[in-house]
Scaffold this motif. Structure first.
Motif, mmCIF file in Angstrom:
data_model
loop_
_atom_site.group_PDB
_atom_site.id
_atom_site.type_symbol
_atom_site.label_atom_id
_atom_site.label_comp_id
_atom_site.label_asym_id
_atom_site.label_seq_id
_atom_site.Cartn_x
_atom_site.Cartn_y
_atom_site.Cartn_z
ATOM 1 N N GLY A 70 0.831 -1.198 0.000
ATOM 2 C CA GLY A 70 0.000 0.000 0.000
ATOM 3 C C GLY A 70 0.861 1.240 0.000
ATOM 4 O O GLY A 70 1.729 1.421 -0.863
ATOM 5 N N CYS A 71 0.660 2.121 0.987
ATOM 6 C CA CYS A 71 1.450 3.357 1.073
ATOM 7 C C CYS A 71 2.654 3.201 1.995
ATOM 8 O O CYS A 71 3.270 4.193 2.397
ATOM 9 C CB CYS A 71 0.566 4.512 1.542
ATOM 10 S SG CYS A 71 -0.070 4.333 3.211
ATOM 11 N N VAL A 72 3.000 1.964 2.323
ATOM 12 C CA VAL A 72 4.152 1.669 3.179
ATOM 13 C C VAL A 72 5.204 0.908 2.372
ATOM 14 O O VAL A 72 4.865 0.026 1.584
ATOM 15 C CB VAL A 72 3.728 0.815 4.395
ATOM 16 C CG1 VAL A 72 4.934 0.408 5.237
ATOM 17 C CG2 VAL A 72 2.716 1.572 5.245
ATOM 18 N N VAL A 73 6.466 1.274 2.566
ATOM 19 C CA VAL A 73 7.561 0.470 2.024
ATOM 20 C C VAL A 73 8.091 -0.404 3.148
ATOM 21 O O VAL A 73 8.478 0.099 4.211
ATOM 22 C CB VAL A 73 8.700 1.347 1.471
ATOM 23 C CG1 VAL A 73 9.845 0.470 0.967
ATOM 24 C CG2 VAL A 73 8.194 2.239 0.354
ATOM 25 N N VAL A 74 8.085 -1.704 2.926
ATOM 26 C CA VAL A 74 8.629 -2.648 3.902
ATOM 27 C C VAL A 74 10.101 -2.884 3.580
ATOM 28 O O VAL A 74 10.442 -3.238 2.453
ATOM 29 C CB VAL A 74 7.859 -3.980 3.887
ATOM 30 C CG1 VAL A 74 8.488 -4.971 4.874
ATOM 31 C CG2 VAL A 74 6.395 -3.757 4.222
ATOM 32 N N LEU A 75 10.963 -2.649 4.555
ATOM 33 C CA LEU A 75 12.394 -2.964 4.442
ATOM 34 C C LEU A 75 12.617 -4.244 5.232
ATOM 35 O O LEU A 75 12.592 -4.238 6.467
ATOM 36 C CB LEU A 75 13.243 -1.821 4.994
ATOM 37 C CG LEU A 75 13.046 -0.463 4.321
ATOM 38 C CD1 LEU A 75 13.816 0.620 5.060
ATOM 39 C CD2 LEU A 75 13.481 -0.513 2.855
ATOM 40 N N PHE A 76 12.815 -5.332 4.519
ATOM 41 C CA PHE A 76 12.826 -6.652 5.142
ATOM 42 C C PHE A 76 14.230 -7.228 5.177
ATOM 43 O O PHE A 76 14.941 -7.233 4.163
ATOM 44 C CB PHE A 76 11.887 -7.588 4.368
ATOM 45 C CG PHE A 76 11.865 -8.990 4.897
ATOM 46 C CD1 PHE A 76 11.402 -9.264 6.178
ATOM 47 C CD2 PHE A 76 12.321 -10.045 4.118
ATOM 48 C CE1 PHE A 76 11.387 -10.552 6.667
ATOM 49 C CE2 PHE A 76 12.309 -11.336 4.599
ATOM 50 C CZ PHE A 76 11.844 -11.589 5.881
ATOM 51 N N HIS A 85 10.043 -0.039 8.401
ATOM 52 C CA HIS A 85 9.050 0.547 7.507
ATOM 53 C C HIS A 85 9.323 2.008 7.200
ATOM 54 O O HIS A 85 9.796 2.751 8.055
ATOM 55 C CB HIS A 85 7.643 0.414 8.123
ATOM 56 C CG HIS A 85 7.321 -0.962 8.579
ATOM 57 N ND1 HIS A 85 7.518 -1.362 9.886
ATOM 58 C CD2 HIS A 85 6.863 -2.043 7.915
ATOM 59 C CE1 HIS A 85 7.170 -2.642 9.996
ATOM 60 N NE2 HIS A 85 6.772 -3.066 8.816
ATOM 61 N N ILE A 86 8.988 2.375 5.957
ATOM 62 C CA ILE A 86 8.951 3.772 5.540
ATOM 63 C C ILE A 86 7.496 4.097 5.218
ATOM 64 O O ILE A 86 6.886 3.427 4.378
ATOM 65 C CB ILE A 86 9.846 4.019 4.310
ATOM 66 C CG1 ILE A 86 11.320 3.826 4.671
ATOM 67 C CG2 ILE A 86 9.614 5.407 3.739
ATOM 68 C CD1 ILE A 86 12.260 3.893 3.479
ATOM 69 N N LEU A 87 6.949 5.099 5.880
ATOM 70 C CA LEU A 87 5.552 5.473 5.686
ATOM 71 C C LEU A 87 5.461 6.672 4.755
ATOM 72 O O LEU A 87 6.079 7.712 5.002
ATOM 73 C CB LEU A 87 4.884 5.813 7.023
ATOM 74 C CG LEU A 87 4.356 4.639 7.854
ATOM 75 C CD1 LEU A 87 5.498 3.759 8.357
ATOM 76 C CD2 LEU A 87 3.542 5.137 9.041
ATOM 77 N N ASN A 88 4.706 6.515 3.681
ATOM 78 C CA ASN A 88 4.508 7.592 2.720
ATOM 79 C C ASN A 88 3.450 8.551 3.270
ATOM 80 O O ASN A 88 2.272 8.209 3.356
ATOM 81 C CB ASN A 88 4.066 7.015 1.376
ATOM 82 C CG ASN A 88 4.009 8.064 0.288
ATOM 83 O OD1 ASN A 88 4.332 9.227 0.512
ATOM 84 N ND2 ASN A 88 3.606 7.654 -0.903
ATOM 85 N N GLY A 89 3.873 9.755 3.648
ATOM 86 C CA GLY A 89 2.964 10.715 4.260
ATOM 87 C C GLY A 89 1.825 11.148 3.358
ATOM 88 O O GLY A 89 0.761 11.551 3.834
#
Length: 439
Positions: A70-76, A85-89
């Motif tokens: 969704g609007c989150v990038v998961v850094l796994f 996580h990086i949250l897209n504001g």
């Protein structure tokens, strides 16, 4: 008379907006939101929205895998099985991700009206740069190997290719593209990049001397690949060669061909992947990985396009996941078994791990150090469509009477499944349920 009435109403509205009571209510509202943000943190995302090869990336230095949810990038981190996580504001859906060569930054593209291309600090999870030069959505993004430029390609109706000197916040070159583009790849020396899509393979050349001196946006010089008899194909992914094959460019067609372009942009070699459909590829100095239909991933030698091996496939569709409690249960010999298509893949050269996303929204990380003994490092199986409801299983004082272990919850989805989840990594507290080997 109407003008006087209008001005009176306007004056009243201005006085109301300036009133102390309204300002007080606003400050209380913003303060409450800030407190909630401070208290609530995102621990884990159970889902993945990768729709193509541009939605999956790996940092070659650390092995960190990035993908959108969704609007989150998961850094796994596959080694620790841990997420950041990086949250897209802006709350716009992330469509494309790519790491910088040193792994310190991540560039993202998004969909929606006036989408942005954003650069994030991987450690701090903060945005460091942004441009809004597309109108409808960003199909793919890439860092140049020298880390000076970012190229972004818009959706088909956007028809724009931008080259962005992101540290200076200047678009140094741009041009229009009439075809649907699904992939982009930079050459090893950063002098050109290649886009691929519907009846489209194009080489775009950067004049670094002009780009560094001129502040205005220059026209981007493009030359079409010489496709010959394959001109009517859909080229679903592209990757420029590395090392000894740095002058070559590799593409796959959706019809199932692996193609090689030489330094003159001529398509002079291709081999059949023996599949009904091919979606993605990953290229390094030693291997070409091709992701195909029915869970198939085939390996080739970039030096001569000779076939090396076929990877193991993931779980078959319709499998009883709860019954897969032993490693031997992962693989089936059923002749009628069908598997999810390979949607995206990325290779970690340091650990020699291959991360694959399949179209049932599952993620597998394979250990490919020995192609005769490929092992599974990690896997996760998520809902393949939107989640309709979530119910938390209540805590029971007598654990022997509980049907599910503590910290369990149940979800239902439009993918016609109902799933039971547990957030703890320990044992299942004496219940009859056992952790499966897939998710």
């Amino acid at each position: 008379m109407a003008d006087v009435g209008t001005s009176t109403i306007t004056t009243r509205i201005k006085k109301l907006l300036r009133s102390p009571s309204l300002k007080l209510r606003r400050s209380k509202h913003h303060g409450a939101g800030k407190n909630i943000t401070d208290k609530v943190t995102l621990e884990k995302v159970l889902g993945i929205t990768v729709s193509g090869s541009s939605g999956l990336a790996c940092d070659s230095k650390t092995g960190l895998v990035a993908y959108p949810s969704g609007c989150v990038v998961v850094l796994f981190n596959p080694k620790k099985a841990k997420q950041h996580h990086i949250l897209n504001g802006s709350r716009k859906t992330i469509t494309a991700v790519a790491f910088s060569p040193d792994g310190k930054y991540l560039v993202t593209g998004e969909s929606g009206h006036m989408p942005a291309v954003r650069v994030w600090d991987v450690v701090d999870k903060t945005q460091v740069a942004e441009i809004q030069e597309h109108k409808y959505g960003v199909a793919c993004v890439a860092f140049s190997p020298n880390a000076k430029y970012i190229v972004s390609v818009g959706y088909q109706h956007d028809m724009i290719v931008n080259v962005w000197a992101w540290k200076k916040n200047v678009v140094v070159a741009a041009n229009k593209v009439s075809s649907k583009v699904t992939a982009v790849s930079f050459s090893e020396d950063s002098s050109y990049f290649v886009t691929a899509g519907n009846r489209h393979v194009k080489f775009w050349y950067l004049d670094a001397s002009k780009a560094s001196k001129v502040n205005a946006t220059l026209p981007l010089l493009g030359r079409s690949g010489l496709l010959g008899e394959l001109r009517n194909n859909f080229f679903s992914d592209v990757a420029c060669g590395r090392g000894r094959k740095a002058e070559s460019t590799f593409c796959i067609t959706s019809s199932g061909l692996l193609c090689e372009f030489n330094e003159k942009r001529l398509l002079d070699k291709w081999v059949e992947l023996r599949t009904t459909m091919a979606n993605c590829l990953s290229v390094n100095e030693d291997f070409i990985f091709c992701g195909c239909a029915d869970g198939t991933v085939r390996l080739f030698n970039p030096a001569n396009l000779h076939f090396i091996a076929t990877m193991p496939r993931p779980h078959h569709l319709g499998m009883d996941i709860a019954a897969a409690t032993e490693p031997s249960h992962l693989f089936t010999n059923r002749a009628d078994a069908k598997y999810p298509d390979t949607t995206a893949l990325t290779f970690d050269p340091a650990n020699r791990w291959l991360s694959c996303v399949y179209n049932d929204h599952s993620l597998y990380v394979w250990d490919v150090k020995d192609f005769k003994k490929v092992g599974k490092v990690y896997s996760a199986l998520y809902h393949a469509s939107c989640v309709w409801n979530v119910e938390v299983y209540p805590e029971v004082e007598d654990s022997n009477r509980a049907c599910l272990p503590p910290c369990s919850f149940i979800t239902c989805s439009s993918d016609n499944t109902l799933r039971v989840w547990n957030t703890e990594t320990s044992s299942t507290h004496g219940t009859s349920l056992h952790r499966n080997m897939i998710s």
